[in-house]
Design a protein around this motif. Structure first.
Motif, mmCIF file in Angstrom:
data_model
loop_
_atom_site.group_PDB
_atom_site.id
_atom_site.type_symbol
_atom_site.label_atom_id
_atom_site.label_comp_id
_atom_site.label_asym_id
_atom_site.label_seq_id
_atom_site.Cartn_x
_atom_site.Cartn_y
_atom_site.Cartn_z
ATOM 1 N N PRO A 24 0.833 -1.208 0.000
ATOM 2 C CA PRO A 24 0.000 0.000 0.000
ATOM 3 C C PRO A 24 0.867 1.258 0.000
ATOM 4 N N ARG A 25 0.559 2.162 -0.918
ATOM 5 C CA ARG A 25 1.331 3.389 -1.061
ATOM 6 C C ARG A 25 0.433 4.513 -1.533
ATOM 7 N N ILE A 26 0.920 5.713 -1.339
ATOM 8 C CA ILE A 26 0.277 6.890 -1.914
ATOM 9 C C ILE A 26 1.040 7.196 -3.195
ATOM 10 N N ARG A 27 0.349 7.204 -4.335
ATOM 11 C CA ARG A 27 1.004 7.441 -5.620
ATOM 12 C C ARG A 27 0.519 8.755 -6.207
ATOM 13 N N ARG A 28 1.467 9.509 -6.743
ATOM 14 C CA ARG A 28 1.142 10.775 -7.392
ATOM 15 C C ARG A 28 1.977 10.901 -8.665
ATOM 16 N N ARG A 29 1.480 11.731 -9.570
ATOM 17 C CA ARG A 29 2.183 11.969 -10.833
ATOM 18 C C ARG A 29 1.984 13.425 -11.205
ATOM 19 N N ALA A 30 3.036 14.055 -11.676
ATOM 20 C CA ALA A 30 2.955 15.435 -12.165
ATOM 21 C C ALA A 30 3.953 15.574 -13.300
ATOM 22 N N GLY A 31 3.642 16.442 -14.228
ATOM 23 C CA GLY A 31 4.541 16.575 -15.356
ATOM 24 C C GLY A 31 4.533 17.943 -15.985
ATOM 25 N N THR A 32 5.494 18.126 -16.846
ATOM 26 C CA THR A 32 5.617 19.317 -17.666
ATOM 27 C C THR A 32 5.831 18.831 -19.097
ATOM 28 N N GLU A 33 6.086 19.749 -20.004
ATOM 29 C CA GLU A 33 6.336 19.306 -21.380
ATOM 30 C C GLU A 33 7.688 18.600 -21.510
ATOM 31 N N LEU A 54 19.746 14.689 -15.888
ATOM 32 C CA LEU A 54 18.692 14.483 -14.893
ATOM 33 C C LEU A 54 19.254 13.867 -13.611
ATOM 34 N N ARG A 55 20.164 12.926 -13.748
ATOM 35 C CA ARG A 55 20.766 12.287 -12.574
ATOM 36 C C ARG A 55 21.503 13.324 -11.719
ATOM 37 N N ALA A 56 22.235 14.217 -12.355
ATOM 38 C CA ALA A 56 22.951 15.253 -11.607
ATOM 39 C C ALA A 56 21.978 16.190 -10.889
ATOM 40 N N LEU A 57 20.877 16.541 -11.557
ATOM 41 C CA LEU A 57 19.889 17.419 -10.944
ATOM 42 C C LEU A 57 19.197 16.745 -9.760
ATOM 43 N N VAL A 58 18.868 15.470 -9.912
ATOM 44 C CA VAL A 58 18.204 14.744 -8.821
ATOM 45 C C VAL A 58 19.172 14.555 -7.651
ATOM 46 N N ALA A 59 20.441 14.306 -7.923
ATOM 47 C CA ALA A 59 21.419 14.120 -6.847
ATOM 48 C C ALA A 59 21.493 15.367 -5.961
ATOM 49 N N GLN A 60 21.350 16.537 -6.558
ATOM 50 C CA GLN A 60 21.367 17.781 -5.786
ATOM 51 C C GLN A 60 20.130 17.929 -4.905
ATOM 52 N N ARG A 61 19.042 17.262 -5.280
ATOM 53 C CA ARG A 61 17.769 17.394 -4.554
ATOM 54 C C ARG A 61 17.429 16.156 -3.721
ATOM 55 N N GLU A 76 14.210 23.494 -13.712
ATOM 56 C CA GLU A 76 12.942 24.168 -13.420
ATOM 57 C C GLU A 76 11.770 23.188 -13.538
ATOM 58 N N ALA A 77 11.770 22.370 -14.584
ATOM 59 C CA ALA A 77 10.705 21.393 -14.767
ATOM 60 C C ALA A 77 10.722 20.339 -13.653
ATOM 61 N N LEU A 78 11.909 19.903 -13.256
ATOM 62 C CA LEU A 78 12.025 18.923 -12.185
ATOM 63 C C LEU A 78 11.533 19.496 -10.862
ATOM 64 N N ASP A 79 11.929 20.719 -10.552
ATOM 65 C CA ASP A 79 11.476 21.363 -9.314
ATOM 66 C C ASP A 79 9.965 21.522 -9.295
ATOM 67 N N ALA A 90 15.294 16.527 -24.936
ATOM 68 C CA ALA A 90 16.552 16.390 -25.671
ATOM 69 C C ALA A 90 17.145 17.750 -26.022
ATOM 70 N N GLY A 91 16.314 18.726 -26.297
ATOM 71 C CA GLY A 91 16.817 20.038 -26.678
ATOM 72 C C GLY A 91 16.789 21.061 -25.562
ATOM 73 N N ALA A 92 16.414 20.654 -24.361
ATOM 74 C CA ALA A 92 16.295 21.584 -23.244
ATOM 75 C C ALA A 92 17.647 21.811 -22.573
ATOM 76 N N SER A 93 17.808 22.999 -22.025
ATOM 77 C CA SER A 93 19.026 23.296 -21.273
ATOM 78 C C SER A 93 18.916 22.684 -19.876
ATOM 79 N N SER A 94 20.027 22.648 -19.182
ATOM 80 C CA SER A 94 20.016 22.122 -17.815
ATOM 81 C C SER A 94 19.144 22.981 -16.906
ATOM 82 N N ALA A 95 19.138 24.282 -17.124
ATOM 83 C CA ALA A 95 18.302 25.170 -16.313
ATOM 84 C C ALA A 95 16.821 24.890 -16.543
#
Length: 124
Positions: A25-34, A75-82, A110-113, A101-106
């Motif tokens: 049993p878990r609480i599941r959520r999903r959110a996304g951006t483009e 993405l791995r580097a961004l998640v490691a910071q968070r 922003e999308a991950l946050d 694929a064409g997005a900058s790290s910034a």
């Protein structure tokens, strides 16, 4: 690089996070951006806690192997910071969308946050 104890490694773990109704049993959520979609499974309050675990899904729709691996590394580097912000016991799967694929790290940060804020911070 994420520590070993903070990685989702088995296909069953990915399925348990991304598909409702499987696993304990878990609480599941999903959110996304483009750019990406974040799936989070929070443990039931009675389950023992462990460090948070994170996995990544980047399909061939994002690009060829070189592009996919570049997206995963960023993405791995961004998640490691968070990682310290994630609650104990939660499992997170970050799924990249083709525009990543064409997005900058910034832009990815922003999308991950945004997605983590809508999933993890709402359920904790």
């Amino acid at each position: 690089m994420l520590p070993r104890r903070s990685r989702l490694t088995r296909p069953g773990d990915y399925r348990a996070v991304m598909r409702r109704g499987e696993g304990p049993p878990r609480i599941r959520r999903r959110a996304g951006t483009e750019l990406l979609v974040v799936h989070v499974a929070m443990p039931a309050p009675t389950l023992p806690t462990r460090p948070p675990r994170v996995g990544f899904v980047v399909s061939k729709a994002v690009g060829n192997s070189v592009v996919r691996h570049r997206v995963v590394r960023r993405l791995r580097a961004l998640v490691a910071q968070r990682l310290a912000l994630l609650p104990d016991g939660c499992d997170v799967v970050v799924r990249a969308q083709p525009p990543a694929a064409g997005a900058s790290s910034a832009e990815l940060a922003e999308a991950l946050d945004h997605a983590l804020g809508r999933t993890v911070l709402v359920t904790s």
